[in-house]
Design a protein around this motif. Structure first.
Motif, PDB file in Angstrom:
ATOM      1  N   THR A  32       0.841  -1.201   0.000  1.00 21.72           N
ATOM      2  CA  THR A  32       0.000   0.000   0.000  1.00 21.72           C
ATOM      3  C   THR A  32       0.880   1.256   0.000  1.00 21.72           C
ATOM      4  O   THR A  32       2.088   1.166   0.218  1.00 21.72           O
ATOM      5  N   ALA A  33       0.209   2.393  -0.233  1.00 24.12           N
ATOM      6  CA  ALA A  33       0.958   3.657  -0.261  1.00 24.12           C
ATOM      7  C   ALA A  33       1.233   4.177   1.144  1.00 24.12           C
ATOM      8  O   ALA A  33       1.939   5.156   1.318  1.00 24.12           O
ATOM      9  N   GLY A  34       0.667   3.504   2.167  1.00 23.22           N
ATOM     10  CA  GLY A  34       0.831   3.991   3.540  1.00 23.22           C
ATOM     11  C   GLY A  34       2.201   3.674   4.105  1.00 23.22           C
ATOM     12  O   GLY A  34       3.175   3.509   3.370  1.00 23.22           O
ATOM     13  N   ARG A  35       2.257   3.610   5.435  1.00 20.75           N
ATOM     14  CA  ARG A  35       3.490   3.229   6.119  1.00 20.75           C
ATOM     15  C   ARG A  35       3.142   2.119   7.110  1.00 20.75           C
ATOM     16  O   ARG A  35       2.062   2.113   7.677  1.00 20.75           O
ATOM     17  N   GLY A  36       4.028   1.195   7.328  1.00 21.12           N
ATOM     18  CA  GLY A  36       3.785   0.119   8.287  1.00 21.12           C
ATOM     19  C   GLY A  36       2.945  -0.995   7.679  1.00 21.12           C
ATOM     20  O   GLY A  36       2.472  -0.898   6.546  1.00 21.12           O
ATOM     21  N   ILE A  37       2.763  -2.060   8.462  1.00 21.42           N
ATOM     22  CA  ILE A  37       2.022  -3.221   7.960  1.00 21.42           C
ATOM     23  C   ILE A  37       0.735  -3.376   8.757  1.00 21.42           C
ATOM     24  O   ILE A  37       0.754  -3.340   9.985  1.00 21.42           O
ATOM     25  N   HIS A  38      -0.374  -3.517   8.033  1.00 20.43           N
ATOM     26  CA  HIS A  38      -1.662  -3.777   8.651  1.00 20.43           C
ATOM     27  C   HIS A  38      -1.921  -5.280   8.557  1.00 20.43           C
ATOM     28  O   HIS A  38      -2.098  -5.815   7.461  1.00 20.43           O
ATOM     29  N   TRP A  39      -1.903  -5.956   9.712  1.00 20.07           N
ATOM     30  CA  TRP A  39      -2.151  -7.406   9.749  1.00 20.07           C
ATOM     31  C   TRP A  39      -3.622  -7.607  10.045  1.00 20.07           C
ATOM     32  O   TRP A  39      -4.109  -7.162  11.083  1.00 20.07           O
ATOM     33  N   ILE A  40      -4.360  -8.250   9.142  1.00 23.24           N
ATOM     34  CA  ILE A  40      -5.810  -8.374   9.287  1.00 23.24           C
ATOM     35  C   ILE A  40      -6.172  -9.793   9.726  1.00 23.24           C
ATOM     36  O   ILE A  40      -5.858 -10.774   9.036  1.00 23.24           O
ATOM     37  N   LEU A  41      -6.855  -9.885  10.878  1.00 28.46           N
ATOM     38  CA  LEU A  41      -7.279 -11.194  11.403  1.00 28.46           C
ATOM     39  C   LEU A  41      -8.437 -11.742  10.574  1.00 28.46           C
ATOM     40  O   LEU A  41      -9.116 -10.979   9.874  1.00 28.46           O
ATOM     41  N   PRO A  42      -8.701 -13.057  10.667  1.00 22.81           N
ATOM     42  CA  PRO A  42      -9.790 -13.654   9.878  1.00 22.81           C
ATOM     43  C   PRO A  42     -11.140 -12.969  10.106  1.00 22.81           C
ATOM     44  O   PRO A  42     -11.970 -12.920   9.196  1.00 22.81           O
ATOM     45  N   ASP A  43     -11.384 -12.389  11.298  1.00 19.84           N
ATOM     46  CA  ASP A  43     -12.684 -11.733  11.533  1.00 19.84           C
ATOM     47  C   ASP A  43     -12.684 -10.277  11.062  1.00 19.84           C
ATOM     48  O   ASP A  43     -13.634  -9.536  11.303  1.00 19.84           O
ATOM     49  N   GLY A  44     -11.623  -9.844  10.430  1.00 18.02           N
ATOM     50  CA  GLY A  44     -11.575  -8.491   9.881  1.00 18.02           C
ATOM     51  C   GLY A  44     -10.936  -7.467  10.804  1.00 18.02           C
ATOM     52  O   GLY A  44     -10.635  -6.347  10.381  1.00 18.02           O
ATOM     53  N   SER A  45     -10.736  -7.832  12.077  1.00 17.13           N
ATOM     54  CA  SER A  45     -10.108  -6.885  12.997  1.00 17.13           C
ATOM     55  C   SER A  45      -8.588  -6.887  12.799  1.00 17.13           C
ATOM     56  O   SER A  45      -8.043  -7.745  12.115  1.00 17.13           O
ATOM     57  N   SER A  46      -7.943  -5.903  13.428  1.00 11.04           N
ATOM     58  CA  SER A  46      -6.493  -5.782  13.276  1.00 11.04           C
ATOM     59  C   SER A  46      -5.773  -6.660  14.277  1.00 11.04           C
ATOM     60  O   SER A  46      -6.189  -6.777  15.422  1.00 11.04           O
TER      61      SER A  46
END
Ligand code: ADP
Ligand code: MG
Length: 321
Positions: A296-310
């Motif tokens: 993505t164009a952002g910064r850092g990594i967004h890890w997404i859990l199976p239920d959609g939460s972070s």
């Protein structure tokens, strides 16, 4: 039986790997002289294994020899290089014939599979430490780097994550769920299979690549930081090893898959729209690769859990200092 330095080199290392025509001078002189193919760049990497840090004191010498080369080949794979030659600096508490014989066999076993020639090294007395340097080549301008991922690129990993981490956790104090660790996990920890073939297939196709030696969490972080981008990863897509998938404690599951390290898989990025080319390039190549997210164009990594939460990782990648 204790051998002297030159006996050790002659007996265990001088004829250990198959001859190569591009070795002008190998073991036996002050340095090796190697013939580089025209229009190629030299790719060099080195990695050290220390007893008590990278393997237990009582580890099988075959495995130590194998892994010392494997971790270097994994770095070569991540650069899309073709490994050709290696040097070996060995520090030993004593020159034990049985230990040296098994160690040399482990090294030679993997060297033969990748046609790597052992061209020199060093031998010293001290606490058990193994340093291998790998030398290889890549056609000019075709190496892969970790800092060249672009927003929109798809993120992939090779093989499965967590087998080695499970074996490592089980060998320590914190056995996971009392899980039985199958033999293939222990094998993956001690004799990782470097993804040299896949790395070469990625030339001209991947926008960035890295090997996962310290865990996906830390190594993907290196990719996004050096590329100046961010990433989104869907944890449900992670190709976890079946034993890890069955671990009930979800937190332990993610921690081992992302942070345990020692997997020696590749993580790479592919520009959008080139997925079909990737499938064609990897047809019939083992193991499979799995898409797990995107840059993505952002910064850092967004890890997404199976239920959609972070997912907020608590553990971090392994660091020596
Ligand atoms: P020098 O004293 O010139 O550094 P050494 O006596 O250490 O050379 O080594 C003699 C030769 O044996 C050199 O060609 C060196 O590269 C090779 N050699 C030494 N140790 C190893 C080893 N562990 N594995 C492979 N080759 C080795
Ligand atoms: Mg020397």
């Amino acid at each position: 039986m204790e051998l002297d330095e030159f006996e050790v080199i002659q007996r265990y290392f001088a004829g250990l790997t198959a001859p190569r025509r591009d070795i002008i001078r190998g073991i036996g002189d002050d340095a090796a002289v190697l013939d580089l193919p025209p229009d190629h760049e030299l790719v060099a990497a080195t990695d050290t294994l220390v007893a008590g840090v990278h393997f237990s004191e009582g580890a099988a010498p075959f495995d130590i020899g194998f892994k010392a080369l494997a971790v270097n080949l994994s770095d070569m794979a991540a650069m899309a290089g073709e490994p050709k030659w290696a040097t070996l600096a060995l520090t030993l508490p004593r020159a034990d014939a049985a230990w040296l014989e098994a160690f040399a066999r482990g090294f030679a076993d993997l060297a033969a599979r990748h046609e790597v020639g052992l061209v020199g090294g060093d031998l010293t007395r001290g606490p058990l430490t193994v340093t291998v340097q790998i030398l290889g080549v890549v056609p000019r301008g075709r190496a892969l780097y970790r800092g060249t991922a672009r927003p929109g690129d798809r993120i992939y990993v090779t093989g499965e994550l967590g087998s080695a981490g499970l074996a490592l956790a089980a060998s320590g104090k914190a056995a996971i769920d009392g899980a039985d660790i199958p033999a293939f996990c222990i094998e993956r920890l001690h004799r990782p299979e470097p993804r040299v073939g896949i790395g070469r297939c990625l030339r001209g196709l991947a926008s960035a690549a890295i090997d996962i030696s310290d865990g996906l969490l830390g190594d993907l972080q290196h990719v996004v930081q050096s590329s100046g981008v961010g990433a989104e990863v869907e944890l449900a897509k992670l190709p976890m090893c079946s034993t890890l998938r069955a671990v009930r404690d979800a937190d332990a599951r993610w921690r081992i898959a992302l942070c345990a390290g020692d997997d020696y898989e590749l993580c790479f990025t592919i520009p959008p729209g080139r997925g079909a080319e990737l499938s064609r390039a990897l047809e019939g190549v083992d193991p499979r690769v799995t898409e797990i997210g995107c840059i993505t164009a952002g910064r850092g990594i967004h890890w997404i859990l199976p239920d959609g939460s972070s997912y907020q990782p608590r553990a971090s990648a392994y660091r020596h200092f």
